[in-house]
Every structure is written in structure tokens, then in C-alpha cells.
Write a protein that holds these residues in place. Structure first.
Motif, mmCIF file in Angstrom:
data_model
loop_
_atom_site.group_PDB
_atom_site.id
_atom_site.type_symbol
_atom_site.label_atom_id
_atom_site.label_comp_id
_atom_site.label_asym_id
_atom_site.label_seq_id
_atom_site.Cartn_x
_atom_site.Cartn_y
_atom_site.Cartn_z
ATOM 1 N N ALA A 471 -97.863 16.617 16.887
ATOM 2 C CA ALA A 471 -97.452 17.115 16.262
ATOM 3 C C ALA A 471 -95.654 16.464 16.226
ATOM 4 O O ALA A 471 -95.111 16.358 14.650
ATOM 5 C CB ALA A 471 -97.760 18.426 16.043
ATOM 6 N N LEU A 472 -95.459 17.134 17.629
ATOM 7 C CA LEU A 472 -93.414 17.109 17.724
ATOM 8 C C LEU A 472 -93.197 15.347 17.551
ATOM 9 O O LEU A 472 -92.160 15.719 16.995
ATOM 10 C CB LEU A 472 -93.180 18.076 18.871
ATOM 11 N N ALA A 473 -94.081 14.349 18.237
ATOM 12 C CA ALA A 473 -93.502 13.511 18.187
ATOM 13 C C ALA A 473 -92.979 13.329 16.572
ATOM 14 O O ALA A 473 -92.400 12.275 16.133
ATOM 15 C CB ALA A 473 -94.094 12.725 18.835
ATOM 16 N N TYR A 474 -94.306 13.071 15.758
ATOM 17 C CA TYR A 474 -94.134 13.027 14.520
ATOM 18 C C TYR A 474 -93.200 13.750 13.714
ATOM 19 O O TYR A 474 -92.439 12.719 12.815
ATOM 20 C CB TYR A 474 -95.687 13.658 14.015
ATOM 21 N N LEU A 475 -93.223 15.471 13.848
ATOM 22 C CA LEU A 475 -91.532 15.404 13.666
ATOM 23 C C LEU A 475 -90.833 14.601 13.263
ATOM 24 O O LEU A 475 -89.492 14.918 12.949
ATOM 25 C CB LEU A 475 -91.562 16.952 13.856
ATOM 26 N N HIS A 476 -90.096 14.394 15.283
ATOM 27 C CA HIS A 476 -88.909 13.477 14.896
ATOM 28 C C HIS A 476 -88.940 12.653 15.027
ATOM 29 O O HIS A 476 -87.542 11.943 14.626
ATOM 30 C CB HIS A 476 -89.076 13.414 16.913
ATOM 31 N N ALA A 477 -89.981 11.917 14.701
ATOM 32 C CA ALA A 477 -90.051 10.697 14.176
ATOM 33 C C ALA A 477 -89.299 11.005 11.757
ATOM 34 O O ALA A 477 -88.911 9.553 11.966
ATOM 35 C CB ALA A 477 -91.077 10.200 13.724
ATOM 36 N N SER A 478 -89.833 11.673 12.190
ATOM 37 C CA SER A 478 -89.261 12.531 10.783
ATOM 38 C C SER A 478 -87.990 12.450 10.789
ATOM 39 O O SER A 478 -87.991 13.227 9.722
ATOM 40 C CB SER A 478 -89.767 13.225 10.145
ATOM 41 N N ASP A 479 -87.040 12.448 11.691
ATOM 42 C CA ASP A 479 -86.077 13.315 11.264
ATOM 43 C C ASP A 479 -86.052 15.173 11.563
ATOM 44 O O ASP A 479 -85.201 15.361 10.573
ATOM 45 C CB ASP A 479 -85.116 12.796 10.243
ATOM 46 N N VAL A 480 -87.247 15.582 11.872
ATOM 47 C CA VAL A 480 -87.333 16.995 11.988
ATOM 48 C C VAL A 480 -86.939 17.638 12.706
ATOM 49 O O VAL A 480 -88.107 17.703 13.938
ATOM 50 C CB VAL A 480 -88.266 17.848 11.611
ATOM 51 N N ILE A 481 -86.637 18.790 13.574
ATOM 52 C CA ILE A 481 -86.388 19.200 14.928
ATOM 53 C C ILE A 481 -87.128 20.740 14.925
ATOM 54 O O ILE A 481 -86.990 21.228 13.814
ATOM 55 C CB ILE A 481 -85.212 19.652 15.879
ATOM 56 N N HIS A 482 -88.260 21.388 15.306
ATOM 57 C CA HIS A 482 -88.702 22.581 15.067
ATOM 58 C C HIS A 482 -88.059 23.512 15.397
ATOM 59 O O HIS A 482 -88.191 24.371 14.870
ATOM 60 C CB HIS A 482 -89.738 22.089 16.207
ATOM 61 N N ARG A 483 -87.732 23.330 16.445
ATOM 62 C CA ARG A 483 -86.947 24.604 16.974
ATOM 63 C C ARG A 483 -87.672 25.946 17.350
ATOM 64 O O ARG A 483 -86.442 26.992 18.417
ATOM 65 C CB ARG A 483 -84.865 24.840 15.451
ATOM 66 N N ASP A 484 -88.488 25.878 17.628
ATOM 67 C CA ASP A 484 -88.867 27.494 17.715
ATOM 68 C C ASP A 484 -91.043 27.226 18.489
ATOM 69 O O ASP A 484 -91.741 27.464 18.211
ATOM 70 C CB ASP A 484 -88.900 28.671 16.518
ATOM 71 N N VAL A 485 -90.165 26.089 18.827
ATOM 72 C CA VAL A 485 -91.728 25.474 19.811
ATOM 73 C C VAL A 485 -91.954 26.709 21.014
ATOM 74 O O VAL A 485 -91.439 27.323 21.733
ATOM 75 C CB VAL A 485 -91.464 23.944 20.438
ATOM 76 N N LYS A 486 -93.660 27.386 20.632
ATOM 77 C CA LYS A 486 -93.847 28.533 21.941
ATOM 78 C C LYS A 486 -95.140 28.480 21.401
ATOM 79 O O LYS A 486 -95.852 27.915 20.491
ATOM 80 C CB LYS A 486 -93.074 29.901 21.824
ATOM 81 N N THR A 487 -96.187 28.809 22.349
ATOM 82 C CA THR A 487 -97.752 29.124 22.371
ATOM 83 C C THR A 487 -98.150 29.761 21.205
ATOM 84 O O THR A 487 -99.232 29.931 20.287
ATOM 85 C CB THR A 487 -98.218 29.872 23.639
ATOM 86 N N ASN A 488 -96.902 31.154 20.686
ATOM 87 C CA ASN A 488 -97.482 31.219 19.255
ATOM 88 C C ASN A 488 -97.675 30.883 18.369
ATOM 89 O O ASN A 488 -98.102 31.436 17.048
ATOM 90 C CB ASN A 488 -96.397 32.905 19.400
ATOM 91 N N ASN A 489 -96.029 29.529 18.266
ATOM 92 C CA ASN A 489 -96.506 28.973 17.094
ATOM 93 C C ASN A 489 -97.748 27.694 17.468
ATOM 94 O O ASN A 489 -97.944 26.414 16.303
ATOM 95 C CB ASN A 489 -95.698 29.061 16.843
ATOM 96 N N ILE A 490 -98.452 27.695 18.178
ATOM 97 C CA ILE A 490 -99.278 26.935 18.739
ATOM 98 C C ILE A 490 -100.953 27.094 17.925
ATOM 99 O O ILE A 490 -101.352 28.062 18.552
ATOM 100 C CB ILE A 490 -99.798 26.359 19.745
#
Length: 690
Positions: A471-490
Motif C-alpha cells: 500500500a505504501l509503495a503504491y502511495l509513493h508511486a502516486s506521489d503521495v506521502i502518508h506521513r503518519d505510518v504506525k500500527t494504529n493506522n493499519i
């Protein structure tokens, strides 16, 4: 102009306009004392004296910026920033800096408002040379001696201590971060007297006021001030009634002599101009009203004979939910905005979501974060949803609101949470409606209220890591940074499939720059240290946060835990130290069978190595998210191949994955490439020999 917003009958509008302009405009036009007031009066309190852009006490508000009001009590000057009072210790107008200190800490550590030090970014910025220090209250007794004792109302324990950086309270009651000088940081952490002294010394901030107008004003022999009508810095000139940018050598109005004729003439001219303007505007508004009424009557007559098509200008077309076609509600049309503001997603009425959540019943809360609370809800069509209610409806929240909608509606991935809709930006509250993911978060299953279920076996954890990385690799390929990756957001569904959520801190990542400079945001324990120091956000910031997630998955430990040893409070630091000291076995959750299962031991060790690469201090040393995803898939695939070949347990070779690596110190991280190369070679050799 929408006259339906005015609560007055039409025949009163003209007198009201006349009254407003007759009372407002002449005040501005006929008050030549602004020059004298701002030229002669300064804010003076104790040893502090200040002119523009400050005001307060004997200095009127037209002489300074609204957010820079100074107060004086017992010869002690103070300023209020973001509802927090600070003592003003020094003002340097040359460098445009203030030295301020928390007023609640001037009498000791036990009188705090329990609020973080937060500046208004529109007015202030920190001066380099200061670093956040976190004061933590109400901690349970630990192996670390408390630095101080304070009985704070609501806390179970008086124990308290301090840590560098801005961190959360963990198991303690509350935490407050305050900037202190980097020179004093080390001693402030271990010495109570040094800590209190550092807090009283305060910290420096720079006020962000465009001084170009003021410089030009002073150069033309004017006095700087603030125009509350235009909300801009302005210039008051001798003998000129109207604020301007610079003073002219021959003003249109002669200098005012108190009690003289010129003052009365100026007043009369001002009133005359204002009255004429008011009458013209009133007549114009009256004619506009009549014209609008005629148009409305004509439109109503036309609509009786022929219905207006959805695509006409009479009313916005209903917006259909991208996830599934559902009935639209005519009542929603009044809540929509023109154009593509909502990017094709459904707009819900506030009343519909109140009904879906039983008036936002606290018993239906699923959780909360930095920007809002999430509720369980059931829509009229029977769909179960998660309703995210943003805390405040202000400009910052509205911007965040639209940002999240734009990002979520243009992204499609099986491991990203789906957005069903939202309320209008002009609604009573800003609310997002997501698909409901029923099985809690990864954090719940690792160290939360579901941790004792034992459902997160090693294969499940590895699958969670792979799907999150995908999912994160897809976001980065779409020029989007999540900025708050953590286990509470999975989030996890009933099949333990990942749904990455909470894009509340996301930002579109421009294609033409290498980083996005912003104020540091995120969750303590997951924040990229280089981003926190340099305010530079890149996709490698997500990689660092994901490295923390990987360590959580193999250890079942929290990212920040103040109950651990002082050096191990931050999980990332703890993991790096243990991996460098060849103590991976001390990091792995014993429930995973690390000692007994050779396959788990091999994969967990490889994941630990990958996490180590993600947690490098320098972002250029970290892999990309795509490389992380490929490495995780390779770890899973190699194990599958090994199982098919009935590999025997060769414990010594498995341990050799790290034992053949030369020891590293925190200063030698730059040689990681050698370790990666060596480890990769060793892994290949072991697989082949097996």
C-alpha cells in the motif's frame, strides 16, 4: 450578494447601510490622531519597551499587529500565544526576536497548564539553537529515578522526569514539551535546578511581520501601524487622515490643529463622502434585490411548465458514491458546492450522520487521533461505516478535510481504506465517512486489548508487513506521502487483510522537488529523525516509520514505552542497538517460536535486518518502499522454497546471518552497505546449502 442571509425586512436595509457607513467611515477619515498616538506612545513595562509591531497598555491597537498584544502586571510584561501565557524577557527589534518563557513554569514545575508549547505559525518561528524537552508527569514507579515529584490533579503518581525531543506520555499521566537551549539540554535532563533554570531562561522566537511597508513608511517620515479594515500593515502620516503605504511630501489635507478649523472641515468632508457612498450603495442594493426577485419569479414560472434537467445550472447534479450506486437524497443538493470540490464522492447531510451514529454516542467511539474521533455508524441504506468527525471546523481543518478527500478518492488499492463520502465544507461539522473495518488495528493485536488472542502468528505478521508495504509503495508511486505510518493506522478485516487508514496528515508530494518543507508532524516514536531536525519530508520518512512497524511486528513492543529502561524507551533506538550488538534474539517476541522454529528464526532475522536498513539516521541510506516490498516478498518466497525442499534445521548457519557481520557502533552506520551485501550473500549460501 445573498440578501436572504439578512434577518431584516427589505425596507430596513437602506437605513442600515446608511447608518453603518455614516458611523464607520467617518471614524477612519476624521481621526488624525493615529499618527500622534503611534508616534509618541510606546509599550513600557518594567525594563521592556516596544513599538511596532507590538501594542498594549497605553499603546492603542491601531499601532500594532492583533496577535502581538503585550500585557503588563506588576512591571512584568507578558504575551499570549495560542491561549498560553508567556513572560516577555527580551525584545530585540533589530533582529525581530523575542525571548519568552512559559509563565506557568516561572514558579516551579508543579504549576503547569499541561499544554504543549505551540506557536502561531502565521506570526512566529523558532530561532535555531533550541530543542524540545518533554516534561512527563504522573509516572508509575520505574527503575529510573524520578527527577521531581508533583502531585498533579488526575494523576495516580507524583513521579515525573524529562526526556529530550517531543514524546508521548506512555503510561504516565500527561506530558508537556517546552523548548530549551541545546547547550543546557544535557544538564536539564539530569539536574532539577538546571531544568528549572533553563525554563526560566526561556527561548527565542522570531516574529514574522513583513517590514517592507514599515521601512518605507519610516523612510517617508511616517509612523507604522495596522489597518483593521484591510488587515495589513499601514502608514500613518502627519496631516493625512487616510492610512497609506508611504507618506507624501504634500498631503491632500493640511495638518490638523486641535480645535482648529481644519479638523472640523475634515470631519465634515468625511461625513459628506460617507453619506453619499452609503446612499449610492443602498440604492444599488435595492435595485439588485428587485432584479433578483424578478429572475426568481421568472424561473419559478418556467419550472412549472418544464422540469430542470440534472445537468442544468438550476441545481447541481446529484453526486454518486464511487463505491456502489445508492439512492441520492434531494435534500442533499442544498448542501453541495459547485464544481469538482468533492472529486466525485458522495456528500452526506450532517443530520443523516447524526442519525447513523445515534447522535455521536460515546459508546460508539472506535478511536481518536490528532484530528478527529471515529464513530461506528449505520447508514439509511444499511451499510456499516466508520464516521470520522474532525475536532474543529476552522480553516486549517477545512484544508485538511479537502486534502484527505482529494487523496482518497483518486487512489484505488486493495490495502487502502475506501472513502464513502463526506459532508460539505460549509456544513456544521467536517465529517468523513469510510468503510468499516471490523477487526481492529495491528496495534490492538500486538499490544492492545486484543493482544491475548494469539491470532497474530508469524505468517499473519509477515503478510501484514507485505500488504502494508504494498500500500505504501503504491502511495509513493502516486506521489503521495502518508506521513503518519504506525500500527494504529493499519486496520485489519476479519481475514486479517490490511487496510491502511488515516490520511489526515498526508500531503501531495510534488514531482519537481526533492522534499516538502513543513512543520514537524506525526506520532512520537515513528517520526523520521532527519525530518524532525531539518523539517524535510520525503518518501524515506515513511520508510523510517515502516521500519518501526516492522520492529513492532517481530517484537510485539510499543514504539514508545516509558516503563522500559531509559535507553530503550524509544523502540527504534532499542532495536538498532540490539541488532548492532548481535542480540536479535532479545528483540523477537518469544511467542513466535524464534528459538524452536528454524524457519521463523531465519525470516525474523531477515526482517530485523531489513528494519535496520529502514531505520538509518540518514535518509539516503534507507531503501525505497518498493525495495522494501520486494525484500519482504523475497523473504516469504525463500521460506516457501525451503519448506518445499524439506530443509533441515541448521541452527549454526542461521545464527551466522548476523554473527559473521563485524560489530557496528552508532558512528559507523555509514558502512551498512557492506553488511547488506554480506548478509545477502550469506542468505543465498544458506539457502543453497540447505
Amino acid at each position: 450578494m445573498n440578501f436572504s442571509l439578512f434577518p431584516f425586512p427589505p425596507f430596513l436595509w437602506l437605513p442600515i447601510f446608511v447608518f453603518l457607513f455614516a458611523t464607520r467611515i467617518p471614524c477612519c477619515l476624521s481621526n488624525p490622531d493615529f499618527y500622534a498616538s503611534c508616534n509618541t506612545s510606546q509599550f513600557v513595562c518594567g525594563s521592556i519597551a516596544a513599538g511596532f509591531p507590538f501594542w498594549g497598555k497605553d499603546r492603542p491597537d491601531v499601532c500594532g499587529i492583533p496577535g502581538l498584544k503585550l500585557k503588563c502586571k506588576n512591571d512584568t510584561p507578558t504575551i499570549e500565544i495560542k491561549d498560553e501565557t508567556y513572560r516577555v524577557l527580551e525584545i530585540d527589534e533589530q533582529s525581530q526576536t523575542l525571548r519568552i518563557a512559559r509563565e506557568d513554569y516561572m514558579d516551579g514545575l508543579c504549576q503547569p497548564q499541561l499544554k504543549n508549547t505551540t506557536l502561531d505559525p502565521q506570526l512566529f518561528e523558532y530561532v535555531p539553537g533550541y530543542k524540545n524537552l518533554t516534561i512527563i508527569y504522573g509516572c508509575p514507579i520505574t527503575v529510573v529515578p524520578a527527577l521531581f515529584n508533583c502531585r498533579i490533579s488526575g494523576s495516580a503518581s507524583p513521579e515525573g522526569y524529562v526526556l529530550p525531543d517531543a514524546v508521548g506520555p506512555g503510561y504516565c499521566y500527561r506530558s508537556v514539551f517546552v523548548p530549551v537551549s541545546e547547550l543546557n539540554l544535557a544538564t536539564a535532563i539530569i539536574s532539577l535546578s538546571s531544568l528549572e533554570g533553563s525554563l526560566k531562561q526561556g527561548f527565542q522566537v522570531k516574529w514574522k511581520v513583513d517590514d517592507t511597508t514599515c521601512t518605507n513608511c519610516i523612510g517617508s517620515k511616517g509612523v507604522c501601524g495596522y489597518d483593521h479594515l484591510s488587515k495589513e500593515t499601514t502608514c500613518y502620516c502627519l496631516g493625512q487622515f487616510i492610512p497609506t503605504k508611504t507618506c507624501t511630501s504634500s498631503p491632500d489635507i493640511v495638518p490638523d490643529i486641535p480645535g482648529g478649523k481644519s479638523s472640523k472641515v475634515g470631519l465634515g468632508v468625511g461625513i459628506g463622502i460617507a453619506g453619499a457612498a452609503a446612499v449610492c450603495i443602498g440604492l444599488g442594493c435595492w435595485l439588485l434585490l428587485i432584479r433578483q426577485r424578478r429572475k426568481r419569479i421568472a424561473a419559478q414560472t418556467k419550472s412549472k411548465g418544464q422540469p430542470t434537467p440534472p445537468s442544468s445550472k438550476g441545481e447541481p447534479a446529484p453526486i454518486i458514491n464511487f463505491s456502489q450506486t445508492t439512492p441520492t437524497y434531494p435534500s442533499l443538493n442544498s448542501d453541495l458546492e459547485k464544481g469538482s470540490t468533492y472529486f466525485g464522492t458522495r456528500v452526506f447531510s450532517y443530520e443523516e450522520l447524526v442519525e447513523a451514529t445515534d447522535n455521536f454516542n460515546p459508546s460508539k467511539e472506535l478511536g481518536d487521533g490528532g484530528f478527529g474521533t471515529v464513530y461506528y455508524g449505520v447508514l439509511n441504506d444499511g451499510r456499516v461505516v466508520a464516521v470520522k468527525r474532525l475536532f474543529e471546523n476552522n480553516m486549517r481543518r477545512a484544508e485538511q478535510f479537502m486534502n484527505e478527500i482529494e487523496i482518497l478518492t483518486r487512489l484505488r488499492h486493495k490495502n487502502l481504506v475506501s472513502l464513502y463520502g463526506c459532508t460539505s465544507k460549509r456544513s456544521r461539522e467536517l465529517i468523513l465517512v469510510y468503510e468499516y473495518v471490523p477487526n481492529g488495528t495491528v496495534a490492538d493485536h500486538l499490544h492492545g486489548n486484543r493482544s491475548k488472542s494469539g491470532l497474530l502468528s508469524w505468517p499473519v505478521r509477515l503478510s501484514i508487513a507485505i500488504e502494508t508495504a504494498d500500500a505504501l509503495a503504491y502511495l509513493h508511486a502516486s506521489d503521495v506521502i502518508h506521513r503518519d505510518v504506525k500500527t494504529n493506522n493499519i486496520l485489519l478485516n476479519n481475514n486479517f487483510q490490511v487496510k491502511v487508514a488515516d490520511f489526515g496528515l498526508s500531503r501531495l508530494f510534488p514531482n519537481d522537488v526533492t522534499h516538502v518543507s513543513t512543520a514537524p508532524q506525526g506520532t512520537p516514536g515513528y517520526v523520521d529523525p532527519e525530518y524532525y531536525q531539518c523539517y524535510q519530508l520525503t518518501d524515506k520518512s515513511d520508510v523510517y516509520s515502516f521500519g518501526v512497524v516492522l520492529i513492532e511486528l517481530i517484537s510485539s513492543l510499543q514504539a514508545v514505552d516509558t516503563n522500559r529502561h531509559r535507553l530503550d524507551i524509544n523502540l527504534a533506538n532499542m532495536a538498532v542497538n540490539k541488532i548492532q550488538n548481535h542480540a536479535v534474539n532479545e528483540l523477537i517476541d518469544p511467542c513466535l517460536g524464534f528459538e524452536k522454529d528454524s524457519a521463523v528464526r531465519k525470516m525474523a532475522t531477515s526482517v530485523a535486518e531489513l528494519a535496520f536498513r529502514c531505520l538509518q539516521q540518514e535518509r539516503d541510506m534507507r531503501p525505497t518502499m518498493r525495495e522494501v516490498l520486494e525484500a519482504l516478498k523475497r523473504i516469504e518466497k525463500e521460506n516457501f522454497v525451503s519448506e518445499k525442499a524439506d530443509v533441515v534445521d541448521i541452527k549454526e548457519d542461521d545464527v551466522g546471518l548476523l554473527n559473521n557481520v563485524p560489530p557496528f557502533s552508532p558512528d559507523s552506520i555509514g558502512t551498512t552497505d557492506k553488511w547488506v551485501s554480506s548478509s545477502t550473500t550469506t542468505t543465498t549460501t544458506n539457502t543453497s546449502s540447505s
